[in-house]
Design a protein around this motif. Structure first.
Motif, PDB file in Angstrom:
ATOM      1  N   ASN A 174       1.086  -1.858  -7.613  1.00  0.00           N
ATOM      2  CA  ASN A 174       0.697  -0.679  -6.835  1.00  0.00           C
ATOM      3  C   ASN A 174       1.928   0.114  -6.394  1.00  0.00           C
ATOM      4  O   ASN A 174       1.881   1.337  -6.312  1.00  0.00           O
ATOM      5  CB  ASN A 174      -0.135  -1.088  -5.622  1.00  0.00           C
TER       6      ASN A 174
ATOM      7  N   VAL B 292       0.845  -1.196   0.000  1.00  0.00           N
ATOM      8  CA  VAL B 292       0.000   0.000   0.000  1.00  0.00           C
ATOM      9  C   VAL B 292       0.876   1.240   0.000  1.00  0.00           C
ATOM     10  O   VAL B 292       2.024   1.218   0.447  1.00  0.00           O
ATOM     11  CB  VAL B 292      -0.990   0.028   1.195  1.00  0.00           C
ATOM     12  N   ASP B 293       0.324   2.327  -0.514  1.00  0.00           N
ATOM     13  CA  ASP B 293       1.067   3.584  -0.563  1.00  0.00           C
ATOM     14  C   ASP B 293       0.864   4.337   0.747  1.00  0.00           C
ATOM     15  O   ASP B 293       0.163   5.334   0.816  1.00  0.00           O
ATOM     16  CB  ASP B 293       0.595   4.424  -1.742  1.00  0.00           C
ATOM     17  N   ASN B 294       1.468   3.796   1.786  1.00  0.00           N
ATOM     18  CA  ASN B 294       1.348   4.349   3.121  1.00  0.00           C
ATOM     19  C   ASN B 294       2.525   3.819   3.938  1.00  0.00           C
ATOM     20  O   ASN B 294       3.244   2.932   3.491  1.00  0.00           O
ATOM     21  CB  ASN B 294       0.019   3.907   3.745  1.00  0.00           C
TER      22      ASN B 294
ATOM     23  N   TRP C  69      -3.986   2.918  -1.244  1.00  0.00           N
ATOM     24  CA  TRP C  69      -3.153   3.495  -0.187  1.00  0.00           C
ATOM     25  C   TRP C  69      -3.700   3.233   1.200  1.00  0.00           C
ATOM     26  O   TRP C  69      -3.039   3.487   2.197  1.00  0.00           O
ATOM     27  CB  TRP C  69      -2.916   4.981  -0.426  1.00  0.00           C
ATOM     28  N   THR C  70      -4.912   2.680   1.298  1.00  0.00           N
ATOM     29  CA  THR C  70      -5.455   2.352   2.621  1.00  0.00           C
ATOM     30  C   THR C  70      -5.495   0.860   2.874  1.00  0.00           C
ATOM     31  O   THR C  70      -5.668   0.438   4.005  1.00  0.00           O
ATOM     32  CB  THR C  70      -6.881   2.922   2.801  1.00  0.00           C
TER      33      THR C  70
END
Length: 117
Positions: free
Chosen positions: A54, A18-20, A63-64
């Motif tokens: 991703n 994820v983008d986090n 991202w979540t």
């Protein structure tokens, strides 16, 4: 292992993509009850091929967190395709070899957190 357990394992490992900020401690706690070799295989052979793109996107759409239904269905379709086609098995084997190199540091962080538990 039940389908629900596999999806739980895959969902926990998908957090890497994820983008986090990645919480490796959380991931390790989620997968600690599984055999380490099975977790590593699931990371590289199941989750990474489904989720790796991703990480490559300029603006990642996820991202979540990945939807567990989508993730389970995507991985199961890939597994079925490998069983049906020798060419798909070869293609996936090459891609997974690449992922083992590209994601070595990510797996090392998960393994390090598993060692701490």
């Amino acid at each position: 292992m039940t389908r629900e357990e596999r999806i739980h394992l895959w969902s926990a490992l998908s957090e890497v993509f994820v983008d986090n900020e990645v919480d490796y401690t959380f991931i390790a706690r989620q997968v600690a009850g599984f055999d380490r070799a099975m977790v590593q295989a699931a990371f590289y052979e199941d989750v990474a091929p489904a989720c790796y793109s991703n990480m490559l996107a300029p603006i990642p759409p996820i991202w979540t967190g990945f939807d567990s239904t989508w993730l389970g269905e995507t991985i199961e379709r890939a597994q079925a395709a490998r069983q049906r086609s020798a060419l798909r098995r070869l293609r996936d084997r090459l891609f997974i070899a690449y992922l083992r190199r590209a994601l070595k540091a990510e797996w090392a962080k998960i393994a390090q957190e598993l060692d701490r538990l």
